[in-house]
Design a protein around this motif. Sequence first.
Motif, PDB file in Angstrom:
ATOM      1  N   ASP A  47      52.198 -29.733 -70.472  1.00 18.28           N
ATOM      2  CA  ASP A  47      51.317 -30.305 -69.435  1.00 18.28           C
ATOM      3  C   ASP A  47      50.801 -29.252 -68.468  1.00 18.28           C
ATOM      4  O   ASP A  47      49.844 -29.467 -67.735  1.00 18.28           O
ATOM      5  CB  ASP A  47      51.985 -31.484 -68.721  1.00 18.28           C
ATOM      6  CG  ASP A  47      53.325 -31.128 -68.109  1.00 18.28           C
ATOM      7  OD1 ASP A  47      53.689 -29.925 -68.188  1.00 18.28           O
ATOM      8  OD2 ASP A  47      53.996 -32.031 -67.591  1.00 18.28           O
ATOM      9  N   GLU A  48      51.428 -28.070 -68.507  1.00 22.71           N
ATOM     10  CA  GLU A  48      50.930 -26.950 -67.687  1.00 22.71           C
ATOM     11  C   GLU A  48      49.527 -26.516 -68.131  1.00 22.71           C
ATOM     12  O   GLU A  48      48.798 -25.870 -67.397  1.00 22.71           O
ATOM     13  CB  GLU A  48      51.861 -25.725 -67.847  1.00 22.71           C
ATOM     14  CG  GLU A  48      53.309 -26.024 -67.709  1.00 22.71           C
ATOM     15  CD  GLU A  48      53.824 -25.693 -66.337  1.00 22.71           C
ATOM     16  OE1 GLU A  48      53.294 -24.756 -65.746  1.00 22.71           O
ATOM     17  OE2 GLU A  48      54.740 -26.394 -65.876  1.00 22.71           O
TER      18      GLU A  48
ATOM     19  N   ASP B 236      47.016 -28.252 -68.620  1.00 23.51           N
ATOM     20  CA  ASP B 236      46.020 -28.870 -67.726  1.00 23.51           C
ATOM     21  C   ASP B 236      46.344 -28.417 -66.309  1.00 23.51           C
ATOM     22  O   ASP B 236      46.909 -29.139 -65.499  1.00 23.51           O
ATOM     23  CB  ASP B 236      46.137 -30.401 -67.893  1.00 23.51           C
ATOM     24  CG  ASP B 236      45.254 -31.163 -66.935  1.00 23.51           C
ATOM     25  OD1 ASP B 236      44.330 -30.544 -66.370  1.00 23.51           O
ATOM     26  OD2 ASP B 236      45.489 -32.371 -66.769  1.00 23.51           O
ATOM     27  N   TYR B 237      45.993 -27.146 -66.019  1.00 25.52           N
ATOM     28  CA  TYR B 237      46.498 -26.534 -64.782  1.00 25.52           C
ATOM     29  C   TYR B 237      45.898 -27.142 -63.522  1.00 25.52           C
ATOM     30  O   TYR B 237      46.420 -26.988 -62.439  1.00 25.52           O
ATOM     31  CB  TYR B 237      46.329 -25.005 -64.820  1.00 25.52           C
ATOM     32  CG  TYR B 237      44.925 -24.539 -65.091  1.00 25.52           C
ATOM     33  CD1 TYR B 237      44.513 -24.274 -66.398  1.00 25.52           C
ATOM     34  CD2 TYR B 237      44.010 -24.354 -64.066  1.00 25.52           C
ATOM     35  CE1 TYR B 237      43.235 -23.845 -66.675  1.00 25.52           C
ATOM     36  CE2 TYR B 237      42.731 -23.917 -64.329  1.00 25.52           C
ATOM     37  CZ  TYR B 237      42.342 -23.669 -65.643  1.00 25.52           C
ATOM     38  OH  TYR B 237      41.064 -23.242 -65.899  1.00 25.52           O
TER      39      TYR B 237
ATOM     40  N   ASP C 128      45.393 -30.405 -63.225  1.00 26.57           N
ATOM     41  CA  ASP C 128      45.783 -31.827 -63.250  1.00 26.57           C
ATOM     42  C   ASP C 128      44.598 -32.778 -63.333  1.00 26.57           C
ATOM     43  O   ASP C 128      44.477 -33.746 -62.603  1.00 26.57           O
ATOM     44  CB  ASP C 128      46.636 -32.179 -62.003  1.00 26.57           C
ATOM     45  CG  ASP C 128      48.085 -31.850 -62.234  1.00 26.57           C
ATOM     46  OD1 ASP C 128      48.488 -31.887 -63.434  1.00 26.57           O
ATOM     47  OD2 ASP C 128      48.796 -31.543 -61.263  1.00 26.57           O
TER      48      ASP C 128
ATOM     49  N   GLY D  47      43.940 -34.524 -66.002  1.00 33.58           N
ATOM     50  CA  GLY D  47      44.397 -35.698 -66.752  1.00 33.58           C
ATOM     51  C   GLY D  47      43.635 -35.954 -68.040  1.00 33.58           C
ATOM     52  O   GLY D  47      43.154 -35.024 -68.688  1.00 33.58           O
TER      53      GLY D  47
END
Lengths: 552, 390
Positions: B132-133, B135-136, B138, B140
Amino acid sequence: MERIIGKVSATEKFPSTIDDFYFWTDKKQILSPFDIVKVKHENESVSYGVIEEINHITDAPSHFTSYISSDFGSVDERIGNMNRLGMNYVKARVVSNTKDIYTPVLNGQQVSLCSEKDVKQALGLTEDEVKNPLVCGYLQMYQGEERIKVKVLLNSHFLIGPDGAHINISGISGLAAKTSYSMFLLRAIQNKFKMEGGETAAFVFFNVKGRDLMAIDEPNPELDDSDKAIYSDLGLSDQPFENVHYYYPYSKDDPAKVQSYALASDVENQRMKGVAHTYKFTFGENQDKLDLLLANEDDSSGTLESCVNYIINQEGGFNNIEKWETLKTEVDKCTKTGSNGGQRNEIQVASWRKFKRCITKALSNDVFAKNTVKDEVELCHEIQYKLKPNQVMVIDIARLDENTQSFVFGSVARAIYDLKLGAERDDIPNKVILFVDELNKYASNDVPKNSPILKQLLDIAERGRSLGIIMVSVEQFRSAIHDRVKGNCATQAYGRTNAIEVSKADYKYIPKTFQNMMTRLSQGEYIISNPALRSLVNVKFPNPVYKQFPNG
Amino acid sequence: MGRILNYIENSGKGVYHCYQTKKFFLETTDYDILNYDDKPSSSVKASKFAESDQTRVPSVLIKDGQLKRIRPIFAYFLDGSRHTYKVDDISIGKRIFPFLAGQIVVGCCERQDRDTFKPFRLCHDLVLALPDEFDYDDEGENYCRLYCEKINTEIKDLAFVKLSNLKFSKLLLYKTDRIDSYSANSKDSYKNRAVSVIQTQMTNKEQELVAQLCTENRLDSSHYLIKDGSLEYNSGRNKSEEERLKYRENYRYVVGVSKSFDPELIPDFEGHKLSKTIAGLKPHERTKVYRYKSDFNGEEYAVWYLRLRQDDFSETNFSDIVKCEMVILNEGDFIQTDLINSISANLINEAYPVCYGNDTRWANHLYPVYLTETYCKSKYINSEIVLNLF
């Protein structure tokens, strides 16, 4: 568009090749060997394949799996809620491509059934492609509503010359209906020559069994409407042979004065119509054919041959002989030693004695007569001077002993050969078609190599095509026939035979499934091979048009 | 370095670094998160019956008469499977994470009669699993969707991509904030999480396919569906009550059949281990149907175990037993014992023919499920092709 029944499957183990391909199909799709299918190929061409093998396969890797699947050996019809996944895979031999592209057909291509037009195109049977068409039967393929019937036309030039000649038909007695099929083809040939004009043909048949061919100009009262419809579809006449003359061997004692299985009344009827003749062999006309009398004798040392040559050359006391009886007397003299008042010559007495034994036995038949009277004829003379275009000569030899049969056959074959080689008359038929039943009697592998009849047959087989002598030969077992005789036959027709026969070398080139089919062919069904055909073809033919004698 | 890794590194402008480590296919068996199709056992002392017949006996025999006179009720068969590939290690910031790709195949076959078994629907997806990092900012869902489209644009001109019409359908992000509780090896925990998101994506696809069947009114009391494996999905945890209701309704005519299961998942009605009863089942015998509430998604299931064949031929005492599951529509409901017996009799019949020789799990494999599984596996794109995209 015809129904699509599967797709090409090319695997590592079973790749598509130039010659054949595999396709899968539904396990319930009914197909038969010889059915033709089509596949789309490169450049919008179509490849046609003839089915050779059909295999059913499931995903069970072993029979043990099947056993377990049947609830460990239960024989109940239905076990479980579904049947094991299965399909059929079919091997097809490529017969043609519409654009002559013979790279292997590709995996995944759709495979479909053929229309009548497709089948003709596949086998090269279209009206455009078959020049000088001659009907040799019809083929049927597929089942139910998809069933199609296709007339099989062959280029007659590949059947009765000049491009290919001689037809050989084999199959076991009775089940194969060899005589019927021969007559079907010969009637089609007679029909063709009559209808088209131009070239002419005459026919010489030997009747070797009962009264088989002794009423071929009389219609078959049992020919039903369905058979007549088939004849009509094939464009053939359902009438019997025309212009037929029957030749019966002479007999002193028989009430009808013939040696034949034909009823005296039938012979008499034919005589009244002027189509029955009695034949004899006089010494004067046949002395040069003495060798034929001894055709079945083993003569490895050539002693009999030297006696024959001695007589033919009219040496010693054999000049000016005119009768068979005189010949016997003269031979008798040669068998006596000098001390007993015999004539001495360069041939040993022992040889003459052997010659006498053989010739006395052979000449005991009534056909070897003093002279011909009234309507009696000399066969060779008839062929030489009276065989006309479109005429059919049926020579009855069924009741003669084996030696005499050979003599009759040999002298007729020789007479035909002489006719085509040098007779001087205007109406010699362009082709003389000789129908030889029981070929194994004259040209089997067991016949002595120096047999004059075998030599005669080899001559016809090898040179007959150019001379216009076409042989339609029939035998039970093809494998027993001399290689050079069958090798020169352009067309082969295989009827029902047995498993031992198909295991012989002659059948090696035929795919295994077709070999097995040969042991199951029904009456009236043949597998044909001809240079003009792109593949072996399974043909059928209707019942004969002439009167049948089922009980001989 | 192939197209995708190149693109990720270049487009990231220094944010991501791809190490070009060895690309390989992860053996499914080695990297399964769970040993059994079941989730870890719940802590109930004694189980309650979930069938209408409340007789307190350990097992029920499906009689021969029941086996022979029934009409097949199963018409659809569903199976899902996935392949996972470790395609690289990617550094984001100061940490390095595994980069995985997945190939998901979910297929459903339809049986019309004894001889007509056809594929009904197939879903084939290629997915990417990144931390999930990745998508630095965030961003989504949107970020993942757009990034996935960019990757598809990047590879679309490759000959074999065009030929096979390959496309990534989703970029999945796995959590990186805490170590998974049931990962034996912390070194592999990220990798397991990546596999887990791919697995979840597969189960989502399975549920979508079942939902489609229901929307089309394909499933009813004479057209049941067998789902290979458990019906207990992880993904139900965060669902709304409405979604959970919908899920239950969709699974009304679905039976989950598992070949591998934890025999000690639930205790019997007396609180004893059920494994002893399961091991002692006679041919064509089933256990009573027990109520089981999942700790994972909160749903209630009716669970029973059934011996499909004569045990003389089985490798182990459990190898011809299947675990059967049905969703209980309303908490506390009972399923009619006649229906359970009818389903059990059908399952016994579905066990023939067998895939002996083709699959070592033949003894408790159901033939139509085996065929569906084989069909799904045949739809996988060659792993080399997938790996060469990276």
